[in-house]
Design a protein around this motif. Structure first.
Motif, short mmCIF file in Angstrom:
data_model
loop_
_atom_site.label_atom_id
_atom_site.label_comp_id
_atom_site.label_asym_id
_atom_site.label_seq_id
_atom_site.Cartn_x
_atom_site.Cartn_y
_atom_site.Cartn_z
N TYR A 271 18.31 56.87 75.47
CA TYR A 271 18.76 58.26 75.43
C TYR A 271 18.14 59.04 76.58
O TYR A 271 17.13 58.64 77.16
N ARG A 335 25.74 55.45 64.74
CA ARG A 335 26.17 56.83 64.94
C ARG A 335 25.27 57.58 65.91
O ARG A 335 25.67 58.65 66.43
N VAL A 336 24.05 57.07 66.16
CA VAL A 336 23.15 57.75 67.09
C VAL A 336 23.01 57.01 68.42
O VAL A 336 22.16 57.37 69.24
N ARG A 339 21.91 58.61 71.92
CA ARG A 339 21.13 59.82 71.65
C ARG A 339 19.80 59.43 71.00
O ARG A 339 19.63 58.29 70.55
N HIS A 341 16.98 58.41 68.61
CA HIS A 341 17.00 57.77 67.30
C HIS A 341 15.63 57.91 66.65
O HIS A 341 14.61 57.82 67.33
N GLU A 407 20.71 60.16 59.35
CA GLU A 407 20.25 58.85 59.81
C GLU A 407 19.34 58.23 58.75
O GLU A 407 18.51 58.90 58.15
#
Length: 460
Positions: A271, A335-336, A339, A341, A407
């Motif tokens: 990220y 989903r992350v 980006r 985590h 998350e």
């Protein structure tokens, strides 16, 4: 030619039959919200294969369990029908495009994109499309938009729906960054010149960059002359580097950062970490400290879990060890991806060629162990889910409880070897109660050989 027979024995030994079993027995309770298929790929050589051929090149077999309404409806295992596999099985080949004459039954990963279920493999072959019942549809070049081979590992951007890959082939003096859009068409291909022709098993992706790992595993004429089907070897003269390619950049825009020699198979996630005073990219990787001989699968040295912080301002890569436990197959909540985590998951491994178990519990050649790990990077804590000593756990895949939950609010699914039954179980763990007993153990009718990667494919 090296002897890879150690990968044909014990828990690595291929199975010889394709099985379909319905209404699988379950210990515990399957969460009713789990509706879909949990698939896993791995090498399962046919009897006609050369016993000296490389483990990483064995014909791929997909194993799958179908969950719905709190039930385990079926288990299936199917060879991917490449031309060679179809011929060996006495079946017609489904047909389709082939890249550079290199057709293989992909054995590394299985994923879904734009409605297609795809089995993937690196270093040249096209992916193969599969049906929902794991039948082979045929090779896939994304409706003629892929000009060349594909890759084992891909990254799906959860914001754009694009699928990214870094592809390489031994005859090319470059690697390619390929972008497949949400409709399943290749929309961008960027060729990055690399004359030494490195092997790039994995890469990482941020919201701004494609992270390239240019490591000293390069094409080797000597390996070709020796008859190796995977012609790469460790080159101590080659500088190890990490590259940042802007996602919309040209090859000349790649910025390279030198690092100490190492090898890695997998990155957890990456990220962008930028503020007014700095410009950084963070990558979590599993780093092998010494040279790795890919042709023999020997000598990787210790593996550690590390965080690499790439400073664009200073032009440096800072390494910080997160854990010294040997582990592999790192996964994150998809989903992350791209980006920051908070959580990560992995499987403990033994040092390759030692400290692992055969079917009867004796130690032999393999690379897996009986523990799964969960990391909380915000608190710096780690949890372990321990199986019985003679059990083995493969890759754990995170599945969110619902699309919009936070998350780590969900489940971990992992295929394991159950030594009491001599067969596989599919474990379902509660991610937020990771060390506890599994919510469910789905008992499969057969053994699943040690293998590679998989995914949860929810019902669409």
């Amino acid at each position: 030619m090296p002897d890879h027979s150690r990968f044909r024995t014990g828990l690595s030994a291929p199975v010889t039959e394709e099985i379909t079993a319905f209404d699988l027995p379950v210990t515990g309770r399957i969460p009713p919200e789990l509706a879909g298929r949990h698939l896993r790929n791995g090498p399962n050589p046919l009897g006609a294969d050369d016993p000296g051929s490389h483990w990483l090149l064995g014909a791929g077999m997909i194993h799958g369990v179908r969950l719905r309404d709190g039930r385990a409806e079926w288990y299936r295992n199917r060879w991917v029908r490449s031309r060679e596999v179809a011929t060996t099985l006495g079946e017609p080949w489904p047909g389709g495009p082939v890249h550079a004459g290199k057709d293989a039954a992909p054995n590394t990963h299985v994923l879904r994109h734009a409605g297609r279920i795809l089995a993937t493999m690196e270093a040249g072959p096209l992916p193969y499309e599969l049906s929902e019942e794991l039948g082979t549809v045929g090779p896939c070049d994304f409706d003629g938009t892929l000009g060349g081979g594909f890759a084992a590992h891909t990254k799906a951007d959860p914001r754009t729906g694009e699928l990214h890959a870094i592809t390489y082939f031994w005859s090319r003096r470059h690697v390619r960054h390929v972008v497949v859009d949400a409709s399943g068409k290749v929309t961008r291909t960027t060729e990055i010149p690399l004359p030494h022709r490195p092997m790039m098993h994995d890469f990482a992706l941020t919201e701004r960059y494609v992270v390239l790992f240019d490591l000293p595993m390069t094409f080797s004429k000597a390996a070709v002359a020796a008859g190796h089907r995977l012609p790469y070897s460790w080159d101590p003269a080659q500088q190890a580097r990490v590259g940042l390619l802007p996602r919309d950049g040209a090859p000349a825009d790649v910025r390279w950062f030198e690092i100490e020699p190492c090898w890695l198979f997998h990155a957890l996630n990456a990220y962008d970490d930028s503020d007014a005073d700095s410009d950084r990219v963070v990558v979590d990787v599993l780093r092998y400290a010494r040279s790795y001989e890919i042709t023999t699968m020997d000598g990787p040295g210790p593996v550690t879990f590390e965080r690499w912080t790439i400073s664009l301002t200073a032009g440096t890569v800072a390494r910080r060890q997160l854990d010294d436990r040997a582990q592999e197959f790192p996964r994150v909540d998809e989903r992350v991806l791209t980006r920051p985590h908070r959580y990560g998951y992995s499987a403990v491994v033994g040092e390759l060629n030692r400290n692992t178990l055969t079917l009867d519990g004796a130690f032999a050649d393999a690379a897996f162990a009986n523990t799964l790990l969960k990391y909380d990077f915000a608190t710096g804590t780690t949890e372990a889910h321990n199986l019985p000593r003679t059990a083995m756990a493969g890759e754990a895949v995170f599945v969110p409880r619902a699309p919009d939950v936070s998350e780590d609010d969900g489940y971990l699914l992992a295929y394991t070897h159950n030594p009491e039954r001599g067969a596989a179980d599919l474990l379902i763990l509660a991610a937020q109660d990771f060390a506890a007993e599994p919510l469910a153990r789905i008992h499969l009718p057969a053994r699943i050989p040690l293998g590679f990667h998989g995914n949860w494919l929810p019902d669409e």
